[in-house]
Design a protein around this motif. Structure first.
Motif, short mmCIF file in Angstrom:
data_model
loop_
_atom_site.label_atom_id
_atom_site.label_comp_id
_atom_site.label_asym_id
_atom_site.label_seq_id
_atom_site.Cartn_x
_atom_site.Cartn_y
_atom_site.Cartn_z
N THR A 21 0.81 -1.29 -0.13
CA THR A 21 0.01 -0.12 -0.13
C THR A 21 0.82 1.20 -0.06
O THR A 21 0.45 2.19 -0.93
N THR A 22 1.78 1.42 0.67
CA THR A 22 2.86 2.41 0.81
C THR A 22 3.62 2.72 -0.54
O THR A 22 3.64 3.81 -0.96
N GLU A 23 3.88 1.64 -1.21
CA GLU A 23 4.58 2.02 -2.30
C GLU A 23 3.57 2.28 -3.42
O GLU A 23 3.70 2.99 -4.36
N ALA A 24 2.46 1.91 -3.15
CA ALA A 24 1.52 2.09 -4.31
C ALA A 24 0.98 3.67 -4.19
O ALA A 24 0.82 4.63 -5.12
N GLY A 29 1.28 9.27 -6.00
CA GLY A 29 1.69 10.66 -6.00
C GLY A 29 2.62 11.21 -6.18
O GLY A 29 3.09 12.53 -6.35
N GLY A 30 3.85 10.23 -6.76
CA GLY A 30 5.05 11.00 -7.23
C GLY A 30 5.89 11.60 -6.09
O GLY A 30 6.12 11.05 -5.07
N ALA A 31 6.21 12.80 -6.22
CA ALA A 31 7.01 13.73 -5.36
C ALA A 31 6.14 13.72 -4.24
O ALA A 31 7.02 13.99 -3.08
N GLU A 32 4.91 13.81 -4.03
CA GLU A 32 4.33 14.16 -3.07
C GLU A 32 3.21 12.96 -2.82
O GLU A 32 2.20 12.93 -3.27
N PRO A 33 3.65 11.88 -2.27
CA PRO A 33 2.80 10.76 -2.09
C PRO A 33 1.52 11.26 -1.35
O PRO A 33 1.42 11.87 -0.60
N VAL A 34 0.36 10.18 -2.02
CA VAL A 34 -0.77 10.27 -1.38
C VAL A 34 -0.85 9.43 -0.05
O VAL A 34 0.32 8.60 0.23
N ASP A 37 -4.58 5.70 3.46
CA ASP A 37 -6.04 5.87 3.50
C ASP A 37 -6.49 6.03 1.93
O ASP A 37 -7.58 5.56 1.64
N HIS A 38 -6.11 6.86 1.35
CA HIS A 38 -6.24 7.22 0.00
C HIS A 38 -6.40 5.96 -1.14
O HIS A 38 -7.27 5.99 -1.92
N VAL A 39 -5.12 5.34 -0.90
CA VAL A 39 -5.23 4.42 -1.74
C VAL A 39 -6.14 3.27 -1.27
O VAL A 39 -6.69 2.56 -2.28
N LEU A 40 -6.35 2.87 -0.23
CA LEU A 40 -7.49 1.86 0.37
C LEU A 40 -8.79 2.43 -0.04
O LEU A 40 -9.52 1.70 -0.41
N ALA A 41 -9.10 3.98 -0.09
CA ALA A 41 -10.32 4.22 -0.86
C ALA A 41 -10.50 4.00 -2.02
O ALA A 41 -11.55 3.54 -2.67
N LEU A 42 -9.16 4.11 -2.86
CA LEU A 42 -9.30 3.80 -4.30
C LEU A 42 -9.50 2.28 -4.61
O LEU A 42 -10.32 1.81 -5.31
N LEU A 43 -9.08 1.37 -3.77
CA LEU A 43 -9.35 0.10 -3.67
C LEU A 43 -10.52 -0.28 -3.46
O LEU A 43 -11.56 -0.95 -4.20
N ARG A 60 -6.70 -7.47 10.55
CA ARG A 60 -7.01 -6.68 9.24
C ARG A 60 -5.96 -7.03 8.12
O ARG A 60 -5.18 -7.99 8.37
N PRO A 61 -6.41 -6.69 7.08
CA PRO A 61 -6.00 -6.94 5.69
C PRO A 61 -4.72 -6.84 5.51
O PRO A 61 -4.39 -5.57 6.06
N GLU A 62 -3.93 -7.25 4.66
CA GLU A 62 -2.47 -6.70 4.53
C GLU A 62 -2.66 -6.89 2.76
O GLU A 62 -2.30 -7.92 2.37
N TRP A 63 -2.80 -5.73 2.36
CA TRP A 63 -2.94 -5.47 0.81
C TRP A 63 -1.69 -5.58 0.02
O TRP A 63 -0.78 -5.03 0.34
#
Length: 82
Positions: A21-24, A29-34, A37-43, A60-63
């Motif tokens: 999730t952190t790498e996603a 976000g590129g230079a300014e990562p999102v 929680d934002h990535v999990l919302a997109l999922l 809890r899940p480990e995505w």
């Protein structure tokens, strides 16, 4: 005794082909990562493809995210301004 060692996101991707999730968040976000929680919302919204690699009975899940799904998402969301 089981051996534990922390892997870098690059090692995770090389081993399994899917990313954390952190790498996603960093890739989106590129230079300014999102945020994660934002990535999990997109999922949750169905924008990204992921699999839960947590142990059965985990609290809890480990995505892990499919890099191809992430690339397709970024392509869909990329706009050019003339």
């Amino acid at each position: 005794m089981a051996r534990t060692s922390a892997r870098t996101p690059e090692q995770e991707e090389a081993r399994y082909g899917w990313i954390t999730t952190t790498e996603a968040a960093r890739r989106i976000g590129g230079a300014e990562p999102v945020t994660n929680d934002h990535v999990l919302a997109l999922l949750e919204d169905g924008e990204l493809e992921a699999r839960d690699v947590s142990r059965p009975g985990a609290r809890r899940p480990e995505w892990r995210f499919n890099p191809e799904s992430l690339d397709a998402f970024l392509k869909r969301r990329t706009r050019r301004v003339a």
